[in-house]
Design an enzyme around this catalytic site. Structure first.
Site, PDB file in Angstrom:
ATOM      1  N   THR A  97       0.849  -1.187   0.000  1.00 48.05           N
ATOM      2  CA  THR A  97       0.000   0.000   0.000  1.00 48.05           C
ATOM      3  C   THR A  97       0.887   1.239   0.000  1.00 48.05           C
ATOM      4  O   THR A  97       1.607   1.498   0.962  1.00 48.05           O
ATOM      5  CB  THR A  97      -0.927   0.010   1.235  1.00 48.05           C
ATOM      6  OG1 THR A  97      -1.806  -1.118   1.140  1.00 48.05           O
ATOM      7  CG2 THR A  97      -1.749   1.269   1.277  1.00 48.05           C
TER       8      THR A  97
ATOM      9  N   ARG B 257     -10.251  10.343   8.816  1.00 43.14           N
ATOM     10  CA  ARG B 257     -11.536   9.678   8.615  1.00 43.14           C
ATOM     11  C   ARG B 257     -12.499  10.145   9.705  1.00 43.14           C
ATOM     12  O   ARG B 257     -12.519   9.618  10.818  1.00 43.14           O
ATOM     13  CB  ARG B 257     -11.338   8.162   8.625  1.00 43.14           C
ATOM     14  CG  ARG B 257     -10.319   7.726   7.575  1.00 43.14           C
ATOM     15  CD  ARG B 257     -10.064   6.241   7.565  1.00 43.14           C
ATOM     16  NE  ARG B 257      -8.959   5.922   6.671  1.00 43.14           N
ATOM     17  CZ  ARG B 257      -8.495   4.692   6.458  1.00 43.14           C
ATOM     18  NH1 ARG B 257      -9.047   3.673   7.106  1.00 43.14           N
ATOM     19  NH2 ARG B 257      -7.495   4.475   5.629  1.00 43.14           N
TER      20      ARG B 257
ATOM     21  N   LYS C 140       0.089  -0.560  -4.764  1.00 43.90           N
ATOM     22  CA  LYS C 140      -1.312  -0.155  -4.739  1.00 43.90           C
ATOM     23  C   LYS C 140      -1.423   1.310  -4.313  1.00 43.90           C
ATOM     24  O   LYS C 140      -0.804   1.720  -3.344  1.00 43.90           O
ATOM     25  CB  LYS C 140      -2.085  -1.043  -3.759  1.00 43.90           C
ATOM     26  CG  LYS C 140      -3.537  -0.663  -3.525  1.00 43.90           C
ATOM     27  CD  LYS C 140      -4.170  -1.661  -2.561  1.00 43.90           C
ATOM     28  CE  LYS C 140      -5.589  -1.280  -2.192  1.00 43.90           C
ATOM     29  NZ  LYS C 140      -5.640  -0.112  -1.291  1.00 43.90           N
TER      30      LYS C 140
ATOM     31  N   HIS D 172      -7.781   4.191  -2.350  1.00 41.08           N
ATOM     32  CA  HIS D 172      -8.010   3.717  -0.979  1.00 41.08           C
ATOM     33  C   HIS D 172      -9.482   3.866  -0.585  1.00 41.08           C
ATOM     34  O   HIS D 172      -9.806   4.204   0.561  1.00 41.08           O
ATOM     35  CB  HIS D 172      -7.124   4.486   0.009  1.00 41.08           C
ATOM     36  CG  HIS D 172      -6.628   3.638   1.147  1.00 41.08           C
ATOM     37  ND1 HIS D 172      -5.328   3.213   1.239  1.00 41.08           N
ATOM     38  CD2 HIS D 172      -7.254   3.128   2.232  1.00 41.08           C
ATOM     39  CE1 HIS D 172      -5.166   2.496   2.329  1.00 41.08           C
ATOM     40  NE2 HIS D 172      -6.330   2.415   2.948  1.00 41.08           N
TER      41      HIS D 172
ATOM     42  N   ARG E 107     -10.956   7.074   1.147  1.00 42.88           N
ATOM     43  CA  ARG E 107     -10.860   7.349   2.582  1.00 42.88           C
ATOM     44  C   ARG E 107      -9.594   8.099   2.974  1.00 42.88           C
ATOM     45  O   ARG E 107      -9.504   8.623   4.081  1.00 42.88           O
ATOM     46  CB  ARG E 107     -10.909   6.031   3.370  1.00 42.88           C
ATOM     47  CG  ARG E 107     -12.236   5.300   3.269  1.00 42.88           C
ATOM     48  CD  ARG E 107     -12.127   3.920   3.896  1.00 42.88           C
ATOM     49  NE  ARG E 107     -11.211   3.088   3.127  1.00 42.88           N
ATOM     50  CZ  ARG E 107     -10.632   1.989   3.592  1.00 42.88           C
ATOM     51  NH1 ARG E 107     -10.857   1.604   4.831  1.00 42.88           N
ATOM     52  NH2 ARG E 107      -9.830   1.277   2.834  1.00 42.88           N
TER      53      ARG E 107
ATOM     54  N   GLY F  98     -14.985   1.510  -6.414  1.00 43.25           N
ATOM     55  CA  GLY F  98     -16.227   1.809  -7.122  1.00 43.25           C
ATOM     56  C   GLY F  98     -16.755   0.708  -8.017  1.00 43.25           C
ATOM     57  O   GLY F  98     -17.697   0.939  -8.773  1.00 43.25           O
TER      58      GLY F  98
ATOM     59  N   ARG G 139     -19.055  -1.965  -8.678  1.00 42.23           N
ATOM     60  CA  ARG G 139     -20.306  -2.429  -8.083  1.00 42.23           C
ATOM     61  C   ARG G 139     -21.128  -3.308  -9.031  1.00 42.23           C
ATOM     62  O   ARG G 139     -21.993  -4.050  -8.603  1.00 42.23           O
ATOM     63  CB  ARG G 139     -21.177  -1.232  -7.671  1.00 42.23           C
ATOM     64  CG  ARG G 139     -20.533  -0.304  -6.639  1.00 42.23           C
ATOM     65  CD  ARG G 139     -20.389  -0.992  -5.297  1.00 42.23           C
ATOM     66  NE  ARG G 139     -19.813  -0.097  -4.293  1.00 42.23           N
ATOM     67  CZ  ARG G 139     -18.509   0.025  -4.049  1.00 42.23           C
ATOM     68  NH1 ARG G 139     -17.641  -0.712  -4.734  1.00 42.23           N
ATOM     69  NH2 ARG G 139     -18.068   0.860  -3.123  1.00 42.23           N
TER      70      ARG G 139
ATOM     71  N   GLY H 127     -13.964  -4.849  -3.171  1.00 41.47           N
ATOM     72  CA  GLY H 127     -13.877  -4.848  -1.718  1.00 41.47           C
ATOM     73  C   GLY H 127     -15.224  -4.772  -1.035  1.00 41.47           C
ATOM     74  O   GLY H 127     -15.720  -5.758  -0.482  1.00 41.47           O
ATOM     75  N   ARG H 128     -15.850  -3.615  -1.084  1.00 41.78           N
ATOM     76  CA  ARG H 128     -17.065  -3.404  -0.296  1.00 41.78           C
ATOM     77  C   ARG H 128     -18.225  -4.321  -0.676  1.00 41.78           C
ATOM     78  O   ARG H 128     -18.920  -4.805   0.222  1.00 41.78           O
ATOM     79  CB  ARG H 128     -17.468  -1.929  -0.377  1.00 41.78           C
ATOM     80  CG  ARG H 128     -16.488  -1.035   0.367  1.00 41.78           C
ATOM     81  CD  ARG H 128     -16.839   0.427   0.267  1.00 41.78           C
ATOM     82  NE  ARG H 128     -15.751   1.246   0.822  1.00 41.78           N
ATOM     83  CZ  ARG H 128     -15.720   2.560   0.781  1.00 41.78           C
ATOM     84  NH1 ARG H 128     -16.710   3.230   0.210  1.00 41.78           N
ATOM     85  NH2 ARG H 128     -14.711   3.232   1.301  1.00 41.78           N
TER      86      ARG H 128
END
Length: 261
Positions: free
Chosen positions: A53, A62, A125, A149, A152, A182, A184, A203-204
């Site tokens: 990273t 954050r 990354k 990231h 964030r 992003g 999705r 990820g999410r």
């Protein structure tokens, strides 16, 4: 999959439960001996690459974490190596831990040290510009992940899809370029591949599936993305991923050029 250094399961536990291709995500600690031990554990347990990273020399502000006074769980991968029990009155335990333990002085030149302690390829990354892509090649990166990231780290950083092509052109096919952030829908994967990404990282959506229905939820998320990608390809006249080309997308820059004709 890319296993986070902050995972609540150890890299050994994950390696023992599946035969999937696994990468290990790494942040460099002030104590380089701990970093070296983590890298060697990843190599010894069959991980195929290190994902470094590169976009968090300091922890981003954050505000939600600060407001909610987030307290992170014990980090299993550094258990016995590094204490994560940090008391702070600043609001975010995660912010305090990152700033106290991670090495903010780590630079491009230090990637040579990282390469010297492992035979694994190193992917960087957090690349968002032509200049950083060239620098990554210069220091011997085996791959690049275009990432912000998850938005964030820094307010107003660009969406990854908007800078992907710039990085791809800089790399010129010398190493693979991946994208995260992003993704999705299958159409997002299609657009990224059309702009030159070899793969995307998700990820999410995976976390949403896990929270909703556990392992089956994760499986369904991946199935949905695959089905949507295949549908997009079929409706775009592509019978395989090699047929996805730059001609399948039109960017804001393209529209500006057309308006000048």
């Amino acid at each position: 999959m890319v296993l986070s250094i902050s995972s609540t399961c150890t890299l050994e536990e994950v390696a023992a439960c599946c035969n999937a291709v696994r990468f290990f995500q790494l942040c460099v600690y002030k104590r380089r001996d701990i970093t070296a031990k983590l890298v060697q554990r990843a190599e010894n347990n069959g991980y195929k690459a290190i994902v470094l990273t590169g976009d968090s020399p300091r922890h981003g502000r954050r505000e939600a974490d600060i407001k909610n006074k987030i307290i992170i769980q014990e980090l299993k991968n550094v258990e016995g190596l590094l204490s994560t029990k940090i008391v702070t009155d600043k609001g975010s335990n995660l912010d305090a831990l990152a700033n106290q333990t991670r090495d903010p002085s780590f630079t491009w030149e230090d990637i040579g040290w990282l390469k010297s302690i492992t035979k694994l390829p190193i992917l960087i990354k957090g690349v968002l510009t032509h200049e950083d892509a060239l620098k990554a090649l210069e220091v011997g990166a085996a791959g690049i992940i275009v990432s912000n990231h998850g938005g964030r780290q820094l307010d107003y950083c660009p969406p990854t899809i908007s800078v992907l092509e710039e990085v791809v052109h800089a790399v010129g096919g010398k190493v693979p370029v991946f994208l995260d952030g992003g993704v999705r829908r299958g159409t997002d994967i299609f657009k990224a591949m059309a702009l030159g990404a070899q793969a995307v990282l998700v990820g999410r959506p995976v976390l949403y599936g896990l929270a909703a229905k556990g392992e089956n939820g994760v499986r369904r998320v991946l199935e949905m993305l695959k089905e949507e990608l295949e549908l997009t390809m079929a409706l775009s006249g592509c019978s395989n991923v090699k047929e996805i080309t730059r001609s399948h997308v039109r960017t804001k820059h393209d529209r500006q050029l057309l308006s000048l004709l």
